[in-house]
Design a protein around this motif. Structure first.
Motif, PDB file in Angstrom:
ATOM      1  N   GLU A  75       0.858  -1.189   0.000  1.00 48.42           N
ATOM      2  CA  GLU A  75       0.000   0.000   0.000  1.00 48.42           C
ATOM      3  C   GLU A  75       0.889   1.232   0.000  1.00 48.42           C
ATOM      4  O   GLU A  75       0.639   2.188  -0.705  1.00 48.42           O
ATOM      5  N   THR A  76       1.964   1.168   0.803  1.00 49.73           N
ATOM      6  CA  THR A  76       2.866   2.323   0.861  1.00 49.73           C
ATOM      7  C   THR A  76       3.505   2.526  -0.505  1.00 49.73           C
ATOM      8  O   THR A  76       3.621   3.632  -0.990  1.00 49.73           O
ATOM      9  N   LEU A  77       3.902   1.420  -1.138  1.00 47.59           N
ATOM     10  CA  LEU A  77       4.519   1.535  -2.459  1.00 47.59           C
ATOM     11  C   LEU A  77       3.577   2.236  -3.415  1.00 47.59           C
ATOM     12  O   LEU A  77       3.942   3.154  -4.113  1.00 47.59           O
ATOM     13  N   ALA A  78       2.323   1.772  -3.404  1.00 41.00           N
ATOM     14  CA  ALA A  78       1.388   2.291  -4.386  1.00 41.00           C
ATOM     15  C   ALA A  78       0.878   3.678  -4.028  1.00 41.00           C
ATOM     16  O   ALA A  78       0.603   4.484  -4.894  1.00 41.00           O
ATOM     17  N   GLU A  79       0.799   3.940  -2.739  1.00 40.87           N
ATOM     18  CA  GLU A  79       0.231   5.223  -2.348  1.00 40.87           C
ATOM     19  C   GLU A  79       1.253   6.347  -2.319  1.00 40.87           C
ATOM     20  O   GLU A  79       0.916   7.505  -2.248  1.00 40.87           O
ATOM     21  N   SER A  80       2.535   5.937  -2.349  1.00 38.76           N
ATOM     22  CA  SER A  80       3.558   6.963  -2.266  1.00 38.76           C
ATOM     23  C   SER A  80       3.572   7.767  -3.559  1.00 38.76           C
ATOM     24  O   SER A  80       3.046   7.347  -4.569  1.00 38.76           O
ATOM     25  N   GLY A  81       4.213   8.918  -3.502  1.00 38.41           N
ATOM     26  CA  GLY A  81       4.236   9.768  -4.684  1.00 38.41           C
ATOM     27  C   GLY A  81       2.834  10.285  -4.909  1.00 38.41           C
ATOM     28  O   GLY A  81       1.957  10.155  -4.068  1.00 38.41           O
ATOM     29  N   LYS A  82       2.609  10.871  -6.079  1.00 38.46           N
ATOM     30  CA  LYS A  82       1.272  11.395  -6.335  1.00 38.46           C
ATOM     31  C   LYS A  82       0.400  10.285  -6.888  1.00 38.46           C
ATOM     32  O   LYS A  82       0.825   9.550  -7.760  1.00 38.46           O
ATOM     33  N   SER A  89      -1.050   4.244 -10.954  1.00 37.88           N
ATOM     34  CA  SER A  89      -0.826   3.554  -9.686  1.00 37.88           C
ATOM     35  C   SER A  89      -2.100   2.844  -9.234  1.00 37.88           C
ATOM     36  O   SER A  89      -2.027   1.798  -8.614  1.00 37.88           O
ATOM     37  N   PHE A  90      -3.278   3.391  -9.578  1.00 35.93           N
ATOM     38  CA  PHE A  90      -4.508   2.679  -9.201  1.00 35.93           C
ATOM     39  C   PHE A  90      -4.632   1.378  -9.984  1.00 35.93           C
ATOM     40  O   PHE A  90      -5.001   0.355  -9.453  1.00 35.93           O
ATOM     41  N   ILE A  91      -4.279   1.443 -11.282  1.00 34.18           N
ATOM     42  CA  ILE A  91      -4.328   0.223 -12.088  1.00 34.18           C
ATOM     43  C   ILE A  91      -3.365  -0.800 -11.495  1.00 34.18           C
ATOM     44  O   ILE A  91      -3.673  -1.961 -11.326  1.00 34.18           O
ATOM     45  N   PHE A  92      -2.186  -0.305 -11.114  1.00 30.03           N
ATOM     46  CA  PHE A  92      -1.165  -1.179 -10.543  1.00 30.03           C
ATOM     47  C   PHE A  92      -1.695  -1.884  -9.291  1.00 30.03           C
ATOM     48  O   PHE A  92      -1.576  -3.083  -9.133  1.00 30.03           O
ATOM     49  N   VAL A  93      -2.360  -1.110  -8.417  1.00 32.80           N
ATOM     50  CA  VAL A  93      -2.895  -1.688  -7.177  1.00 32.80           C
ATOM     51  C   VAL A  93      -3.972  -2.714  -7.520  1.00 32.80           C
ATOM     52  O   VAL A  93      -3.994  -3.810  -6.972  1.00 32.80           O
ATOM     53  N   ALA A  94      -4.847  -2.367  -8.472  1.00 34.04           N
ATOM     54  CA  ALA A  94      -5.937  -3.271  -8.822  1.00 34.04           C
ATOM     55  C   ALA A  94      -5.375  -4.573  -9.391  1.00 34.04           C
ATOM     56  O   ALA A  94      -5.784  -5.670  -9.005  1.00 34.04           O
ATOM     57  N   GLU A  95      -4.371  -4.432 -10.277  1.00 32.30           N
ATOM     58  CA  GLU A  95      -3.758  -5.609 -10.883  1.00 32.30           C
ATOM     59  C   GLU A  95      -3.088  -6.468  -9.821  1.00 32.30           C
ATOM     60  O   GLU A  95      -3.203  -7.680  -9.790  1.00 32.30           O
ATOM     61  N   MET A  96      -2.390  -5.766  -8.912  1.00 30.58           N
ATOM     62  CA  MET A  96      -1.672  -6.484  -7.875  1.00 30.58           C
ATOM     63  C   MET A  96      -2.638  -7.234  -6.961  1.00 30.58           C
ATOM     64  O   MET A  96      -2.416  -8.368  -6.571  1.00 30.58           O
ATOM     65  N   LYS A  97      -3.770  -6.580  -6.685  1.00 33.69           N
ATOM     66  CA  LYS A  97      -4.769  -7.182  -5.817  1.00 33.69           C
ATOM     67  C   LYS A  97      -5.300  -8.476  -6.451  1.00 33.69           C
ATOM     68  O   LYS A  97      -5.400  -9.511  -5.812  1.00 33.69           O
ATOM     69  N   LYS A  98      -5.562  -8.393  -7.782  1.00 34.47           N
ATOM     70  CA  LYS A  98      -6.061  -9.576  -8.503  1.00 34.47           C
ATOM     71  C   LYS A  98      -5.039 -10.711  -8.400  1.00 34.47           C
ATOM     72  O   LYS A  98      -5.353 -11.842  -8.103  1.00 34.47           O
ATOM     73  N   PHE A 122       6.822   2.849  -5.519  1.00 31.48           N
ATOM     74  CA  PHE A 122       6.533   2.594  -6.919  1.00 31.48           C
ATOM     75  C   PHE A 122       6.516   3.904  -7.697  1.00 31.48           C
ATOM     76  O   PHE A 122       5.849   4.858  -7.292  1.00 31.48           O
ATOM     77  N   ASN A 123       7.280   3.937  -8.806  1.00 31.87           N
ATOM     78  CA  ASN A 123       7.265   5.131  -9.666  1.00 31.87           C
ATOM     79  C   ASN A 123       6.351   4.829 -10.858  1.00 31.87           C
ATOM     80  O   ASN A 123       6.690   4.012 -11.714  1.00 31.87           O
ATOM     81  N   PRO A 124       5.196   5.476 -10.904  1.00 25.59           N
ATOM     82  CA  PRO A 124       4.246   5.168 -11.975  1.00 25.59           C
ATOM     83  C   PRO A 124       4.772   5.527 -13.365  1.00 25.59           C
ATOM     84  O   PRO A 124       4.300   4.991 -14.350  1.00 25.59           O
ATOM     85  N   LYS A 125       5.778   6.426 -13.434  1.00 18.35           N
ATOM     86  CA  LYS A 125       6.325   6.800 -14.748  1.00 18.35           C
ATOM     87  C   LYS A 125       7.193   5.683 -15.306  1.00 18.35           C
ATOM     88  O   LYS A 125       7.091   5.323 -16.462  1.00 18.35           O
ATOM     89  N   THR A 126       8.072   5.135 -14.439  1.00 11.54           N
ATOM     90  CA  THR A 126       8.989   4.096 -14.924  1.00 11.54           C
ATOM     91  C   THR A 126       8.416   2.700 -14.691  1.00 11.54           C
ATOM     92  O   THR A 126       8.984   1.707 -15.141  1.00 11.54           O
ATOM     93  N   LEU A 127       7.328   2.623 -13.948  1.00  9.88           N
ATOM     94  CA  LEU A 127       6.712   1.353 -13.541  1.00  9.88           C
ATOM     95  C   LEU A 127       7.707   0.483 -12.767  1.00  9.88           C
ATOM     96  O   LEU A 127       7.710  -0.744 -12.878  1.00  9.88           O
ATOM     97  N   GLN A 128       8.588   1.130 -12.031  1.00 14.69           N
ATOM     98  CA  GLN A 128       9.587   0.397 -11.235  1.00 14.69           C
ATOM     99  C   GLN A 128       9.520   0.879  -9.792  1.00 14.69           C
ATOM    100  O   GLN A 128       9.138   2.020  -9.540  1.00 14.69           O
TER     101      GLN A 128
END
Ligand code: DC
Length: 261
Positions: free
Chosen positions: A7-14, A19-28, A106-112
């Motif tokens: 959650e911290t990874l995904a919620e960090s940064g703006k 990042s929401f897609i990332f969280v949803a995908e990760m949750k699945k 998590f950096n949503p720009k680099t996806l890393q």
């Protein structure tokens, strides 16, 4: 359920749509059965992180670079006058370990995921030579290792993780479902590092890099605390003479077999 640190990874940064897609995908992914721990250990500079990152991406797993954690402690030591001239003030560093807060965001720009020291992005700085020249002695300190191992075990408690390092299959997750031990000759590893740095426009000396690779191998394998060694049940992957694609196919096949796909 998403573990706290994700959650911290995904919620960090703006927050961003990505990042929401990332969280949803990760949750699945996290709800899928048969998630395993994949431990990738081996020598410095043999491409562990490239394989681990690609594998994590393909499987929808979390990737953790444990070398980055030791590098971050080293940066803290350098910045606070606790390391210089390839020497480390061990008692001084141990006394101040409580001030070292390491996170991956998590950096949503680099996806890393990128490494943070006390809230500051240090991803670039921990890859530079001053850190590389001091990280091995820092990684020999047993109190530093104990703190890192604790953090790493917490990160893996929900499985679905690919973690690379030196002691993942032997100490951090001795029960990991898949363990891979990677290596390549020192010359091949030094050449790859040289190419990588010169491509980035840095002027570097091949022999200095080769010395650095060999010195790190020596310290990593001979230290008293968790020396680098292949776990009895780890699969060996020597990539001196195979392509990245061949290597990835090999690793993916082993992972899918263990997951039961
Ligand atoms: O993988 P790397 O080159 O970024 O690792 C940096 C240093 O940290 C290297 O000297 C070995 C050490 N290390 C370790 O002792 N244990 C780990 N799990 C990961 C790295």
């Amino acid at each position: 359920m998403i573990p706290k640190f994700c959650e911290t990874l995904a919620e960090s940064g703006k927050p961003s749509p990505i990042s929401f897609i990332f969280v949803a995908e990760m949750k699945k992914e996290m709800e899928k059965p048969n998630r395993i721990i994949i431990a990738i250990d081996g020598h410095s500079g043999c491409g562990k992180s490239t394989v681990a990152k690609e594998l994590a991406k393909r499987l929808g797993y979390i990737y953790i670079d444990t070398g980055a954690m030791y590098r971050t402690v080293t940066l803290f030591a350098l910045r606070n006058g606790l390391a210089a001239d390839k020497k480390v003030d061990e008692p001084g560093l141990i006394a101040r370990m409580g001030e070292v807060n390491i996170e991956f965001r998590f950096n949503p720009k680099t996806l890393q995921n990128e490494t943070y020291l006390n809230g500051e992005n240090v991803e670039e700085e921990i890859r530079q030579l001053p850190v590389a020249n001091h990280v091995s002695p820092v990684a020999t300190i047993k109190e530093v290792r104990a703190a890192m191992v604790k953090l790493q075990q917490k990160m893996g408690e929900n499985k679905g993780i690919v973690m690379d390092g030196r002691d993942i299959g032997t100490v951090v997750f001795p029960n990991a479902e898949l363990k891979i031990f990677m290596t390549a000759s020192p010359e091949v590893r030094a050449q790859r590092r040289y190419d990588e740095l010169t491509e980035k426009g840095q002027t570097v000396d091949f022999n200095e890099i080769l010395q650095n690779v060999m010195e790190r191998d020596r310290i990593d394998s001979s230290r008293a605390a968790s020396p680098l060694k292949q776990a009895d049940d780890a699969l060996l992957l020597d990539n001196s003479h195979i392509s990245r694609e061949e290597q990835f196919r090999w690793v993916l096949e082993k992972a899918e077999k263990r997951i039961g796909k």
